[in-house]
Design a protein around this motif. Structure first.
Motif, PDB file in Angstrom:
ATOM      1  N   THR A 126      -0.688  -3.909  -6.093  1.00  0.00           N
ATOM      2  CA  THR A 126      -0.127  -4.463  -4.862  1.00  0.00           C
ATOM      3  C   THR A 126       1.230  -5.082  -5.127  1.00  0.00           C
TER       4      THR A 126
ATOM      5  N   VAL B 121       0.856  -1.183   0.000  1.00  0.00           N
ATOM      6  CA  VAL B 121       0.000   0.000   0.000  1.00  0.00           C
ATOM      7  C   VAL B 121       0.897   1.239   0.000  1.00  0.00           C
TER       8      VAL B 121
ATOM      9  N   CYS C 125      -8.687  -4.973   3.599  1.00  0.00           N
ATOM     10  CA  CYS C 125      -8.992  -6.089   2.692  1.00  0.00           C
ATOM     11  C   CYS C 125      -8.049  -6.094   1.493  1.00  0.00           C
ATOM     12  N   TYR C 126      -7.714  -4.922   0.994  1.00  0.00           N
ATOM     13  CA  TYR C 126      -6.806  -4.807  -0.155  1.00  0.00           C
ATOM     14  C   TYR C 126      -5.439  -5.392   0.175  1.00  0.00           C
ATOM     15  N   ARG C 127      -4.977  -5.151   1.394  1.00  0.00           N
ATOM     16  CA  ARG C 127      -3.666  -5.655   1.796  1.00  0.00           C
ATOM     17  C   ARG C 127      -3.599  -7.179   1.745  1.00  0.00           C
TER      18      ARG C 127
ATOM     19  N   VAL D  54     -11.585  -1.114   3.477  1.00  0.00           N
ATOM     20  CA  VAL D  54     -11.160  -1.386   2.104  1.00  0.00           C
ATOM     21  C   VAL D  54      -9.651  -1.613   2.054  1.00  0.00           C
ATOM     22  N   VAL D  55      -8.884  -0.763   2.758  1.00  0.00           N
ATOM     23  CA  VAL D  55      -7.425  -0.903   2.769  1.00  0.00           C
ATOM     24  C   VAL D  55      -7.019  -2.215   3.441  1.00  0.00           C
TER      25      VAL D  55
ATOM     26  N   GLN E  30      -7.249   4.886  -3.770  1.00  0.00           N
ATOM     27  CA  GLN E  30      -7.503   4.444  -5.138  1.00  0.00           C
ATOM     28  C   GLN E  30      -6.276   3.724  -5.680  1.00  0.00           C
ATOM     29  N   ARG E  31      -6.506   2.565  -6.304  1.00  0.00           N
ATOM     30  CA  ARG E  31      -5.453   1.813  -6.978  1.00  0.00           C
ATOM     31  C   ARG E  31      -4.224   1.586  -6.090  1.00  0.00           C
ATOM     32  N   GLY E  32      -4.485   1.227  -4.864  1.00  0.00           N
ATOM     33  CA  GLY E  32      -3.401   0.881  -3.957  1.00  0.00           C
ATOM     34  C   GLY E  32      -2.688   2.062  -3.338  1.00  0.00           C
TER      35      GLY E  32
ATOM     36  N   HIS F 294      -4.456  -7.739  -7.134  1.00  0.00           N
ATOM     37  CA  HIS F 294      -4.254  -6.390  -7.642  1.00  0.00           C
ATOM     38  C   HIS F 294      -2.824  -6.246  -8.162  1.00  0.00           C
TER      39      HIS F 294
ATOM     40  N   SER G  11      -5.277  -9.051  -0.329  1.00  0.00           N
ATOM     41  CA  SER G  11      -5.539  -9.570  -1.662  1.00  0.00           C
ATOM     42  C   SER G  11      -4.308  -9.477  -2.543  1.00  0.00           C
TER      43      SER G  11
END
Length: 455
Positions: free
Chosen positions: A407, A281, A397-399, A394-395, A298-300, A404, A401
């Protein structure tokens, strides 16, 4: 029961209902004006110094404190200079009468602004408002002239001649317990401004004067103008940290999502800034033209507007949070922002990372002190909503995944940069790495030929 008794009971009931309704109406009216509070004891016990004035007493709560007595003579001197904008003694007298009458007429409204009944200065509250209001306005006017490189009235100025005094006054004027109603400043400025115009062209409103005085506390360009605020701390709450133009609540929180506060679970990010970067991130500096709540992911990449931090920031944030805790009509914007920051900053590495990204503008070398202050800033604070809950989820969960592309990009960029800084940041480290690599290759080669000798 006789007819007369029934009529008496009905009459008593009607009078009681009417009396109760009148009291409710008065109570509702008074609660709408209420905006200046004593800091709750639970917050004060955490760090009392953050809420106590160090130089000057403003308003009734700290009036008469011995430690603040030396400033009283300077306040009186500034009041005299405030009325010197008039041309003649007759004009001065008329101006003073107008100011006194205007504040006397505001007495009931002023009293309703305070969270406790002002009894100990019943006969002099108007005098307190006049003295403190004129002092604040003269301070703002002189600061405005000072910024314009104009020569100030009077040969000796005990405030502007001391380098530490202005920052100390900024901090004291931003304390929750050290406030007077904004309507007092507004009325006084309306009366004196026509006389000030004879000397120089001042700003059109008290808001503009005040924001210019407080601007160094956040190092942010300020725009917009309104007088729809309760006092100076409320002005800072609305302008310095929220949108410069008072937008509707749904516009203010366009990049976040308000949800009820969770009884259990972590508020904010699961990992600090340096850990989030390691996991892919990235952080970028947001726009300085927006507000501190204008945070987006947005977009990481988490884009965060820059925040100015110095040795007054801790006191300022604590008083803004205390105001939100006490003021029923206030959403917990600053409280949410501090929760957000506190979850990001947990070590010196986090501070240094956000400094490199231009997000933290720190004019103060006390990283240890900053971490210490942040460690207790939310103690005994009870937020009623957290405006960045959705963004943080969101952040988080993004971490987790790996679907992306961004990422992976940040993940490997961070690791390659770490290798470069560790092994290739200087010529000697590069030579050492090459030497070690050559030695490693030679060792492998030697081992191979020792196991497989040539025939």
């Amino acid at each position: 029961m006789s007819e007369s008794t029934t009529q008496t009971a009905e009459g008593f009931t009607a009078k009681l209902i009417e009396k109760t309704i009148d009291k409710l109406a008065v109570g509702i009216s008074e609660s709408e004006d209420l905006s200046i509070y004593r800091v709750p004891n639970k917050l004060r016990e955490v760090k009392a110094d953050a809420y106590n004035p160090r130089v000057v007493s403003i308003g009734p709560f700290h009036r008469g404190h011995q430690d603040l007595a030396p400033m009283e003579k300077y306040k009186s001197l500034y009041v005299l200079r405030f009325f010197q904008y008039t041309k003649t003694p007759q004009e001065t007298r008329i101006c003073l009468e107008d100011c006194t009458k205007a504040l006397y007429d505001l007495d009931k409204q002023v009293r309703r602004c305070y969270s406790e009944e002002i009894k100990h200065i019943d006969n002099t509250l108007t005098e307190v408002m006049l003295l403190d209001g004129c002092f604040i306005l003269e301070l703002f006017l002189r600061y405005d002239q000072h910024c314009l490189n104009m020569k100030l009235k009077g040969k000796v100025d005990p405030i502007f001649n001391n380098a530490w005094m202005i920052p100390a006054l900024r901090q004291d004027l931003a304390l929750l317990e050290n406030q007077i109603p904004f309507i007092v400043l507004k009325k006084l400025y309306q009366i004196i401004r026509p006389s000030v115009v004879n000397h120089y062209t001042p700003p059109n409103s008290v808001t503009s004067l005040a924001l210019k005085f407080f601007q160094p506390m956040n190092n942010k360009a300020l725009a917009g103008d309104t007088e729809d605020c309760n006092h100076l701390l409320d002005l800072l709450h609305k302008f310095c940290f929220l949108p410069t133009k008072l937008a509707p609540l749904n516009q203010i929180l366009s990049t976040s999502h308000i949800v009820p506060i969770r009884i259990s679970g972590i508020l904010g990010f699961n990992h600090a800034a340096s850990e989030l970067l390691w996991y892919g991130v990235e952080f970028e500096k947001g726009s300085m033209e927006g507000n501190l709540l204008d945070i987006a992911f947005q977009r990481g990449v988490i884009k965060i507007p820059p925040v100015f931090i110095d040795n007054t920031t801790d006191s300022l944030f604590r008083n803004l949070i205390a105001f939100e805790q006490c003021h029923l009509n206030s959403s917990h914007h600053i409280t949410s922002y501090v929760i957000f920051l506190k979850s990001l900053i947990r070590s010196k590495e986090d501070i240094k990372l956000l400094q490199r990204r231009g997000i933290i503008d720190q004019n103060w070398g006390g990283e240890d002190q900053f971490l210490s202050n942040f460690g207790t800033i939310l103690d005994q604070v009870h937020p009623k909503d957290f405006h960045f809950d959705h963004l943080c989820e969101v952040v988080n969960c993004y971490r987790k995944s790996w679907f992306h592309w961004q990422t992976h990009k940040v993940f490997w960029t961070v690791r390659l940069k770490y290798l470069y800084q560790t092994y290739f940041s200087t010529a000697w480290s590069m030579i050492s790495f090459i030497a070690a690599f050559c030695l490693f290759v030679l060792t492998i080669t030697q081992t191979y030929f020792a196991i497989h000798p040539a025939h």
